[in-house]
Motif scaffolding. Structure first.
Motif, PDB file in Angstrom:
ATOM      1  N   ILE A  86       5.482   9.340  -6.396  1.00 50.22           N
ATOM      2  CA  ILE A  86       4.352   8.974  -6.931  1.00 50.22           C
ATOM      3  C   ILE A  86       3.774   7.533  -6.410  1.00 50.22           C
ATOM      4  O   ILE A  86       2.623   7.239  -5.759  1.00 50.22           O
ATOM      5  CB  ILE A  86       4.001   9.031  -8.578  1.00 50.22           C
ATOM      6  CG1 ILE A  86       3.875  10.249  -9.081  1.00 50.22           C
ATOM      7  CG2 ILE A  86       2.874   8.024  -8.744  1.00 50.22           C
ATOM      8  CD1 ILE A  86       4.022  10.362 -10.430  1.00 50.22           C
ATOM      9  N   THR A  87       4.910   6.644  -6.377  1.00 52.30           N
ATOM     10  CA  THR A  87       4.647   5.379  -5.695  1.00 52.30           C
ATOM     11  C   THR A  87       4.557   5.571  -3.944  1.00 52.30           C
ATOM     12  O   THR A  87       3.844   4.699  -3.640  1.00 52.30           O
ATOM     13  CB  THR A  87       5.921   4.403  -6.219  1.00 52.30           C
ATOM     14  OG1 THR A  87       7.195   5.326  -5.568  1.00 52.30           O
ATOM     15  CG2 THR A  87       6.131   4.099  -7.611  1.00 52.30           C
ATOM     16  N   ARG A  88       5.238   6.358  -3.546  1.00 50.88           N
ATOM     17  CA  ARG A  88       5.219   6.799  -1.973  1.00 50.88           C
ATOM     18  C   ARG A  88       3.839   6.917  -1.856  1.00 50.88           C
ATOM     19  O   ARG A  88       3.136   6.374  -0.944  1.00 50.88           O
ATOM     20  CB  ARG A  88       6.238   7.670  -1.709  1.00 50.88           C
ATOM     21  CG  ARG A  88       6.112   7.676  -0.054  1.00 50.88           C
ATOM     22  CD  ARG A  88       7.145   8.839   0.359  1.00 50.88           C
ATOM     23  NE  ARG A  88       6.649  10.197  -0.253  1.00 50.88           N
ATOM     24  CZ  ARG A  88       5.590  10.983   0.272  1.00 50.88           C
ATOM     25  NH1 ARG A  88       4.878  10.620   1.335  1.00 50.88           N
ATOM     26  NH2 ARG A  88       5.382  12.111  -0.063  1.00 50.88           N
ATOM     27  N   MET A  89       3.211   8.025  -2.631  1.00 47.64           N
ATOM     28  CA  MET A  89       1.859   8.594  -2.377  1.00 47.64           C
ATOM     29  C   MET A  89       0.803   7.467  -2.754  1.00 47.64           C
ATOM     30  O   MET A  89      -0.338   7.294  -2.050  1.00 47.64           O
ATOM     31  CB  MET A  89       1.578   9.753  -3.326  1.00 47.64           C
ATOM     32  CG  MET A  89       2.163  11.128  -2.867  1.00 47.64           C
ATOM     33  SD  MET A  89       2.146  12.575  -4.086  1.00 47.64           S
ATOM     34  CE  MET A  89       0.284  12.533  -3.929  1.00 47.64           C
ATOM     35  N   GLN A  90       1.246   6.567  -3.586  1.00 46.17           N
ATOM     36  CA  GLN A  90       0.097   5.528  -3.833  1.00 46.17           C
ATOM     37  C   GLN A  90       0.014   4.396  -2.790  1.00 46.17           C
ATOM     38  O   GLN A  90      -1.074   4.110  -2.280  1.00 46.17           O
ATOM     39  CB  GLN A  90       0.429   4.857  -5.194  1.00 46.17           C
ATOM     40  CG  GLN A  90       0.170   5.578  -6.402  1.00 46.17           C
ATOM     41  CD  GLN A  90       0.656   4.924  -7.683  1.00 46.17           C
ATOM     42  OE1 GLN A  90       1.605   4.079  -7.602  1.00 46.17           O
ATOM     43  NE2 GLN A  90       0.297   5.485  -8.759  1.00 46.17           N
ATOM     44  N   GLN A  91       1.079   4.339  -2.177  1.00 48.62           N
ATOM     45  CA  GLN A  91       1.284   3.305  -0.976  1.00 48.62           C
ATOM     46  C   GLN A  91       0.677   4.011   0.466  1.00 48.62           C
ATOM     47  O   GLN A  91      -0.170   3.108   1.004  1.00 48.62           O
ATOM     48  CB  GLN A  91       2.862   3.219  -0.560  1.00 48.62           C
ATOM     49  CG  GLN A  91       3.592   2.234  -1.547  1.00 48.62           C
ATOM     50  CD  GLN A  91       2.967   0.847  -1.667  1.00 48.62           C
ATOM     51  OE1 GLN A  91       2.689   0.168  -0.547  1.00 48.62           O
ATOM     52  NE2 GLN A  91       3.026   0.356  -2.962  1.00 48.62           N
ATOM     53  N   GLU A  92       0.729   5.300   0.389  1.00 47.53           N
ATOM     54  CA  GLU A  92      -0.054   6.066   1.404  1.00 47.53           C
ATOM     55  C   GLU A  92      -1.315   6.003   1.315  1.00 47.53           C
ATOM     56  O   GLU A  92      -2.326   5.720   2.299  1.00 47.53           O
ATOM     57  CB  GLU A  92       0.555   7.348   1.527  1.00 47.53           C
ATOM     58  CG  GLU A  92       2.146   7.407   2.088  1.00 47.53           C
ATOM     59  CD  GLU A  92       2.212   8.840   2.344  1.00 47.53           C
ATOM     60  OE1 GLU A  92       1.628   9.850   1.997  1.00 47.53           O
ATOM     61  OE2 GLU A  92       3.778   8.987   2.752  1.00 47.53           O
ATOM     62  N   GLN A  93      -1.885   6.048   0.027  1.00 45.46           N
ATOM     63  CA  GLN A  93      -3.304   6.080  -0.001  1.00 45.46           C
ATOM     64  C   GLN A  93      -3.849   4.770  -0.045  1.00 45.46           C
ATOM     65  O   GLN A  93      -5.328   4.704  -0.039  1.00 45.46           O
ATOM     66  CB  GLN A  93      -3.723   6.766  -1.579  1.00 45.46           C
ATOM     67  CG  GLN A  93      -3.279   8.381  -1.454  1.00 45.46           C
ATOM     68  CD  GLN A  93      -3.440   8.913  -2.761  1.00 45.46           C
ATOM     69  OE1 GLN A  93      -3.839   8.196  -3.668  1.00 45.46           O
ATOM     70  NE2 GLN A  93      -3.371  10.188  -2.839  1.00 45.46           N
ATOM     71  N   HIS A  95      -5.893   1.985   1.387  1.00 45.06           N
ATOM     72  CA  HIS A  95      -6.591   1.668   2.748  1.00 45.06           C
ATOM     73  C   HIS A  95      -6.204   0.367   3.199  1.00 45.06           C
ATOM     74  O   HIS A  95      -6.418  -0.801   2.526  1.00 45.06           O
ATOM     75  CB  HIS A  95      -8.092   2.124   2.421  1.00 45.06           C
ATOM     76  CG  HIS A  95      -8.980   1.539   3.780  1.00 45.06           C
ATOM     77  ND1 HIS A  95      -8.735   2.398   4.713  1.00 45.06           N
ATOM     78  CD2 HIS A  95      -9.525   0.666   4.063  1.00 45.06           C
ATOM     79  CE1 HIS A  95      -9.482   2.311   5.768  1.00 45.06           C
ATOM     80  NE2 HIS A  95     -10.076   0.849   5.402  1.00 45.06           N
ATOM     81  N   SER A  96      -5.666   0.467   4.327  1.00 47.49           N
ATOM     82  CA  SER A  96      -5.384  -0.919   5.021  1.00 47.49           C
ATOM     83  C   SER A  96      -6.260  -0.875   6.352  1.00 47.49           C
ATOM     84  O   SER A  96      -6.283  -0.108   7.047  1.00 47.49           O
ATOM     85  CB  SER A  96      -3.986  -1.167   5.331  1.00 47.49           C
ATOM     86  OG  SER A  96      -3.497  -0.130   6.107  1.00 47.49           O
TER      87      SER A  96
END
Length: 123
Positions: A86-93, A95-96
């Motif tokens: 979940i934390t990995r997916m949140q980091q990927e989502q 927007h930067s």
């Protein structure tokens, strides 16, 4: 002979045991199995049997606890893995902004082709 001499003198009592009939125990009536009729036979349990049962119950409880512990560890491991996912997916989502790429400067040069002259169509 003084007082001390009287105490030393030994006088044995007469032997009456040799004139009596010897002691013989009485035989009791026995049943065909050789058990006295007044005796009641009761079942018995050996301590080894009782301890074996207690050990078996203890071993069963230990295996149940071990199985429960393994199950809990597996569940915790799965939960940690899900949290990491979940934390990995949140980091990927998140927007930067992407930085502007630098290219070679574009130079505009004049075309050598003549301009098109427009004309009306005849229908």
């Amino acid at each position: 002979m003084g007082k001390g001499d009287e105490a030393v003198v030994f006088k044995a009592r007469p032997n009456t045991v040799t004139h009596k009939e010897p002691f013989r125990p009485k035989k009791e009536a026995r049943t065909p199995l050789g058990i006295i009729s007044s005796t009641v036979v009761q079942p018995f349990k050996l301590s080894t049997e009782r301890r074996a049962l207690e050990q078996q119950e203890f071993d069963q409880r230990v295996t149940e606890k071990e199985a429960l512990r393994i199950k809990m560890e597996e569940e915790q491991r799965r939960e940690r893995k899900e949290e990491k996912e979940i934390t990995r997916m949140q980091q990927e989502q998140v927007h930067s902004a992407q930085p502007i790429r630098r290219y070679k400067p574009v130079t505009v040069k004049k075309s050598e082709v003549p301009l098109t002259v427009p004309h009306s169509l005849n229908f």
